[in-house]
Design a protein around this motif. Structure first.
Motif, mmCIF file in Angstrom:
data_model
loop_
_atom_site.group_PDB
_atom_site.id
_atom_site.type_symbol
_atom_site.label_atom_id
_atom_site.label_comp_id
_atom_site.label_asym_id
_atom_site.label_seq_id
_atom_site.Cartn_x
_atom_site.Cartn_y
_atom_site.Cartn_z
ATOM 1 N N HIS A 63 0.841 -1.196 0.000
ATOM 2 C CA HIS A 63 0.000 0.000 0.000
ATOM 3 C C HIS A 63 0.877 1.247 0.000
ATOM 4 C CE1 HIS A 63 -3.516 -2.468 1.083
ATOM 5 N NE2 HIS A 63 -2.641 -3.151 1.811
ATOM 6 N N THR A 64 0.339 2.306 -0.575
ATOM 7 C CA THR A 64 1.097 3.561 -0.619
ATOM 8 C C THR A 64 0.272 4.746 -0.117
ATOM 9 O OG1 THR A 64 0.450 3.898 -2.932
ATOM 10 C CG2 THR A 64 2.569 2.808 -2.534
ATOM 11 N N ASP A 65 -0.896 4.483 0.431
ATOM 12 C CA ASP A 65 -1.715 5.588 0.935
ATOM 13 C C ASP A 65 -1.136 6.112 2.248
ATOM 14 O OD1 ASP A 65 -2.668 2.925 1.725
ATOM 15 O OD2 ASP A 65 -4.137 4.001 2.939
ATOM 16 N N HIS A 87 5.400 3.111 2.005
ATOM 17 C CA HIS A 87 5.017 1.804 1.473
ATOM 18 C C HIS A 87 4.803 0.917 2.693
ATOM 19 C CE1 HIS A 87 7.171 3.654 -1.871
ATOM 20 N NE2 HIS A 87 6.365 2.937 -2.641
ATOM 21 N N TRP A 88 3.656 0.243 2.740
ATOM 22 C CA TRP A 88 3.369 -0.573 3.906
ATOM 23 C C TRP A 88 2.569 -1.815 3.527
ATOM 24 C CZ3 TRP A 88 -1.761 -1.203 5.505
ATOM 25 C CH2 TRP A 88 -2.681 -0.294 4.993
ATOM 26 N N GLN A 89 2.679 -2.815 4.392
ATOM 27 C CA GLN A 89 1.966 -4.072 4.214
ATOM 28 C C GLN A 89 1.365 -4.507 5.542
ATOM 29 O OE1 GLN A 89 5.329 -6.376 2.372
ATOM 30 N NE2 GLN A 89 3.684 -7.013 0.979
ATOM 31 N N THR A 90 0.482 -5.466 5.453
ATOM 32 C CA THR A 90 -0.141 -6.006 6.658
ATOM 33 C C THR A 90 -0.189 -7.528 6.572
ATOM 34 O OG1 THR A 90 -2.067 -5.858 8.104
ATOM 35 C CG2 THR A 90 -2.497 -5.837 5.739
ATOM 36 N N HIS A 93 -0.626 -7.285 11.971
ATOM 37 C CA HIS A 93 0.745 -6.812 12.096
ATOM 38 C C HIS A 93 1.031 -5.983 10.847
ATOM 39 C CE1 HIS A 93 5.271 -7.986 12.559
ATOM 40 N NE2 HIS A 93 5.024 -6.772 12.944
ATOM 41 N N TYR A 94 1.612 -4.816 11.041
ATOM 42 C CA TYR A 94 1.914 -3.913 9.938
ATOM 43 C C TYR A 94 3.410 -3.639 9.902
ATOM 44 C CZ TYR A 94 -3.056 -2.846 10.411
ATOM 45 O OH TYR A 94 -4.420 -2.943 10.501
ATOM 46 N N MET A 115 12.521 -7.372 7.850
ATOM 47 C CA MET A 115 11.623 -6.629 6.973
ATOM 48 C C MET A 115 11.054 -7.590 5.923
ATOM 49 S SD MET A 115 12.581 -3.126 4.883
ATOM 50 C CE MET A 115 13.368 -2.395 6.312
ATOM 51 N N TRP A 116 9.767 -7.459 5.651
ATOM 52 C CA TRP A 116 9.151 -8.308 4.645
ATOM 53 C C TRP A 116 9.766 -8.016 3.274
ATOM 54 C CZ3 TRP A 116 3.870 -6.779 7.017
ATOM 55 C CH2 TRP A 116 3.669 -7.519 8.197
ATOM 56 N N PRO A 117 9.958 -9.043 2.460
ATOM 57 C CA PRO A 117 10.698 -8.905 1.194
ATOM 58 C C PRO A 117 10.222 -7.787 0.273
ATOM 59 C CG PRO A 117 10.315 -11.221 1.669
ATOM 60 C CD PRO A 117 9.540 -10.430 2.702
ATOM 61 N N ALA A 118 8.931 -7.608 0.127
ATOM 62 C CA ALA A 118 8.439 -6.555 -0.779
ATOM 63 C C ALA A 118 8.868 -5.174 -0.314
ATOM 64 C CB ALA A 118 6.920 -6.631 -0.913
#
Length: 158
Positions: A40-42, A60-63, A80-81, A109-112
């Motif tokens: 996500h980029t919001d 840039h974030w993920q969950t 978890h974010y 850190m998550w790969p993406a």
């Protein structure tokens, strides 16, 4: 004979119900996997979520679900974010000066997200920041790369 047919009908109904539930579960699991893969980029994150993040330039974030969001059990699912935000240079320097920081390796850190960070980024962590914002109790962490004006954060929603 009627008892046996009725029993067979009940078993058939159960199998159909289980099959329908399984299909729904697979669909839900696929939806969750797709949502977890999305970057996500919001601009969702605020000073309340990540104190010191300021008016960041981009994020840039993920969950990830910490449990099974597809479960039929009642109750909320914890999330978890992880995120990487490019801060304004002056705000990154202000955050750096506000606390004592030590060089460290950040939480995995998550790969993406890792693919968005310069390979030579040097990360700092602050126990003072953690204590001031009670991040260990909330399961949150923040790491700062002042040379790149980046902040890497992990948050838990429980």
């Amino acid at each position: 004979m009627i008892g046996r047919l009725r029993g067979a009908a009940v078993v058939q109904a159960l199998l159909l119900a289980v099959g329908a539930t399984a299909c729904g579960f697979d669909s839900c699991a696929d939806d969750v996997a797709d949502a977890e893969a999305e970057v996500h980029t919001d601009h969702r994150w605020t000073e309340e979520d990540v104190p010191g993040i300021g008016q960041y330039v981009e994020v840039h974030w993920q969950t990830r679900a910490r449990g099974n969001p597809c479960s039929r059990a009642p109750g909320p699912t914890d999330w978890h974010y992880q995120g990487v935000a490019r801060m304004r240079a002056d705000e990154a320097q202000a955050l750096l000066k506000a606390y004592e920081w030590t060089a460290t390796s950040p939480a995995k850190m998550w790969p993406a997200l890792q693919s968005l960070v310069p390979a030579d980024a040097q990360w700092l962590h602050s126990e003072g920041y953690a204590k001031a914002h009670d991040t260990p109790a909330s399961g949150s962490e923040i790491y700062l790369s002042p040379d790149n004006a980046l902040v890497y954060f992990t948050l838990r929603d429980s």
